[in-house]
Design an enzyme around this catalytic site. Sequence first.
Site, PDB file in Angstrom:
ATOM      1  N   CYS A 342       0.480  -1.177   0.435  1.00 57.15           N
ATOM      2  CA  CYS A 342      -0.121  -0.065  -0.125  1.00 57.15           C
ATOM      3  C   CYS A 342       0.477   1.330  -0.306  1.00 57.15           C
ATOM      4  CB  CYS A 342      -1.091   0.156   1.285  1.00 57.15           C
ATOM      5  SG  CYS A 342      -0.639  -1.503   2.377  1.00 57.15           S
ATOM      6  N   ARG A 371       7.738 -10.653   5.888  1.00 61.40           N
ATOM      7  CA  ARG A 371       6.724  -9.795   7.083  1.00 61.40           C
ATOM      8  C   ARG A 371       8.378 -11.089   8.164  1.00 61.40           C
ATOM      9  NH1 ARG A 371       0.614  -9.160   6.015  1.00 61.40           N
ATOM     10  NH2 ARG A 371       0.341  -7.785   4.834  1.00 61.40           N
ATOM     11  N   GLN A 389       1.446 -10.872  -3.148  1.00 65.47           N
ATOM     12  CA  GLN A 389      -0.354 -10.874  -2.702  1.00 65.47           C
ATOM     13  C   GLN A 389      -0.537 -10.976  -3.918  1.00 65.47           C
ATOM     14  OE1 GLN A 389      -0.328  -7.617   0.021  1.00 65.47           O
ATOM     15  NE2 GLN A 389      -1.087  -9.480   1.822  1.00 65.47           N
ATOM     16  N   ASP A 391      -2.009  -8.316  -5.357  1.00 69.38           N
ATOM     17  CA  ASP A 391      -2.598  -6.726  -4.285  1.00 69.38           C
ATOM     18  C   ASP A 391      -2.912  -5.567  -5.233  1.00 69.38           C
ATOM     19  OD1 ASP A 391      -2.983  -5.687  -2.093  1.00 69.38           O
ATOM     20  OD2 ASP A 391      -0.720  -5.477  -1.634  1.00 69.38           O
ATOM     21  N   LYS A 472     -12.859  -3.699   7.359  1.00 72.88           N
ATOM     22  CA  LYS A 472     -12.428  -5.024   6.404  1.00 72.88           C
ATOM     23  C   LYS A 472     -14.096  -5.653   5.829  1.00 72.88           C
ATOM     24  CE  LYS A 472      -9.696  -7.440   8.865  1.00 72.88           C
ATOM     25  NZ  LYS A 472      -8.102  -8.575   8.866  1.00 72.88           N
ATOM     26  N   HIS A 518      -8.005  -1.211  -0.612  1.00 68.60           N
ATOM     27  CA  HIS A 518      -7.119  -2.911  -0.304  1.00 68.60           C
ATOM     28  C   HIS A 518      -7.598  -3.473  -0.370  1.00 68.60           C
ATOM     29  CE1 HIS A 518      -4.251   0.081   2.469  1.00 68.60           C
ATOM     30  NE2 HIS A 518      -5.372   0.756   2.564  1.00 68.60           N
TER      31      HIS A 518
END
Length: 642
Positions: A342, A371, A389, A391, A472, A518
């Site tokens: 992001c 991560r 991802q 994403d 979300k 997102h």
Amino acid sequence: MADQITVTLPDGSQKQAPRGTTIADFVRDSIGAGLAKAALFARVNGQDMDLARPLTEDVKLQIFTSKSPEGLELIRHDAAHVVASAVQRLFPGTQVTIGPATEEGFYYDFFREKPFTPEDLEKIEAEANKEIASNLPFVRTEISMDEAIKLFEDKGEKFKVEIVKDIAAKGAKTLTLYTHGEWVDFCLGPHAPSTGKIGVIKLLSTSGAYWRGDHRNPMLQRIYGTAFFDKKALQEYLNRMEEARKRDHRKLGKELDLFHFHPYSPGAAFWTPKGTTLYNTLAAFMRRMTSETGYVEIKTPLLYNKGLWETSGHWGKYKENMFLVLDNDTGEHDFSLKPMNCPSHHLYYGFKKHSYRDLPLRLHTQDVLHRNEAAGSLGGLTRVRQFAQDDAHIYCMESQIPDEVRRFVQLLDRVYKAVGLSYSVKLSTRPEKRLGDDSLWDRAEAGLKSALESLGLEYELKPGDGAFYGPKIDFDVSDSIGRKWQLGTIQLDYLAPERFDLTYIGDDNAEHRPVVLHRAIFGSFERFIAILIEHFAGAFPAWLAPVQAVLVTVADRQRDYALEVRDQLRAKGYRVDYDERGLTLNAKIRDAQLQKIPFTLVIGDNEVDGGGVSPRRYGGEDLKTMKLEAFEALLEKEAAWP
RNA sequence: GCCGACAUAGCUCAGUCGGUAGAGCAACUGAUUCGUAAUCAGUAGGUCCCCAGUUCAAAUCUGGGUGUCGGCUCCA
């Protein structure tokens, strides 16, 4: 007061009974001996109760037996009590805490110095099943909170005392106790009339668990188990678990040669050529799906100065999960591998001025993310440290949110249907650790809710589970062992545009803030592939299969023809191998079946003479000899992207 | 990160009481050329996860580390 009360049954029929009749007596006298024998507990005006409780007013009554899921859940809770009493008899000095039923069984957390060994578990299981055989009644009593605290203090049950005090602090005046045999615990109930109703208890595993789930609290010893009404149902459950183990993506990953892990890079996969094909096919599929629906793909850097994370807020909220990189010039950890895309997308958005005519701007990226997950939580492909991802971030006007959410859910539905996955929907709202003021959260949560409702989707509300930057919607699918995995997600974010000072020029020629969505559908490629492996048990549909067809020849003299066929199919874009090993036909076919390759093409003298192949499907279906062109047509159809 | 278990050939696994490591499959070589789920024979393959320690002697016992697995916490 009349002596009779009216009892309304689920079918709407009404019966009279003397006031004060116990539920058990009522069922036996007014419904039937069969049900009375089978009954486990009752729901009285919506409240679950023991059968020994009296009926004191007009009520709606529903009886639950072993036929219902509620009945199974009940005996699993009963089983937890029985296991706890067995443990305390076998291991004096062990303190009890709590033991709820779960989806597949139950667990019970104990406090003791030594963990339970597998041998302990066997003894406890035998002892627990002995209590079932003894058919001890569960007896309900009520005592005052003070008495309760004294009772558990005298027993040295510190954890119980703590819970009772908490309950007292919430204003409860009395506590319900359940006793079976010599063993007593407090519990809301209800319970079955006696331990004999449980059927059979099976203890499965042990583990550590923090008291009240908080890692600052003492470690408890948890025993996992399950219970069924009969041994046959238990055996079916164990068989199902065994079947699930066969589908485990870690096992199949080895057998089908898809990926490896090495201790030098824990939580990061090495993908074999076959695994890479699978990965790339999914990536290409997702690229097509997103480009068809108005996304553009970009690539951004992997490594960023911490200034970016300070802007985004990750430095404060997410630093412990980020891999920091030492800058040799400063000697400081000024750089970090990106854990999500992001912030990069926000920087990208800021490269130029945007008009409202540009919106919605949908940026898609499949970059690698890192991560630093806790070492103990890594596992297979479902929990890794390096992943990608599918994403994307959608920059739009507030008014466009419902439409964008709707478009996303439709895309997600199309992707999941393409691979035959079913999903459930969760709406997660503001967490305690969050950025941004409450009015933003109010608008964000209302925006998602209205989009879901306009789609007519059923969803579960998860208060407090949202990301720190916004609420979300999550999409969970289940794997072959019944574990639920969160894959798809769409998260609303009013905050990032503020922090990154993102703007667009509206039709009023003034600057406005866009909203960011997102969203991801696979979630991560790694986790998605793991779920697909288990979902298909490694037998991928032809469009996904790393090898779509393998050629096997009856004898070496068909080699030239086989190579010709292979190259012709490869030239058409199909993934085809020729098994040249000097094995028998049977051995090569067996191997192709074990590798779960969609088509095995047998070639002997007949096929060479006729210019054909003899395809055999995975699973054994023999399609008989056909012209190569006919097989190409079949493959074209079956290997087509959904 | 926490609790527990585990780590032996490419894979699946055996290895007794501490006495220096084995099987099947895979690989390789040779023979076999076979019509829809394992052809036969031979050969080769090991830092017994790593580092210390105990011992005449360690795959085996002890300590530390790493990784994996089952959970907890967290999470795509």
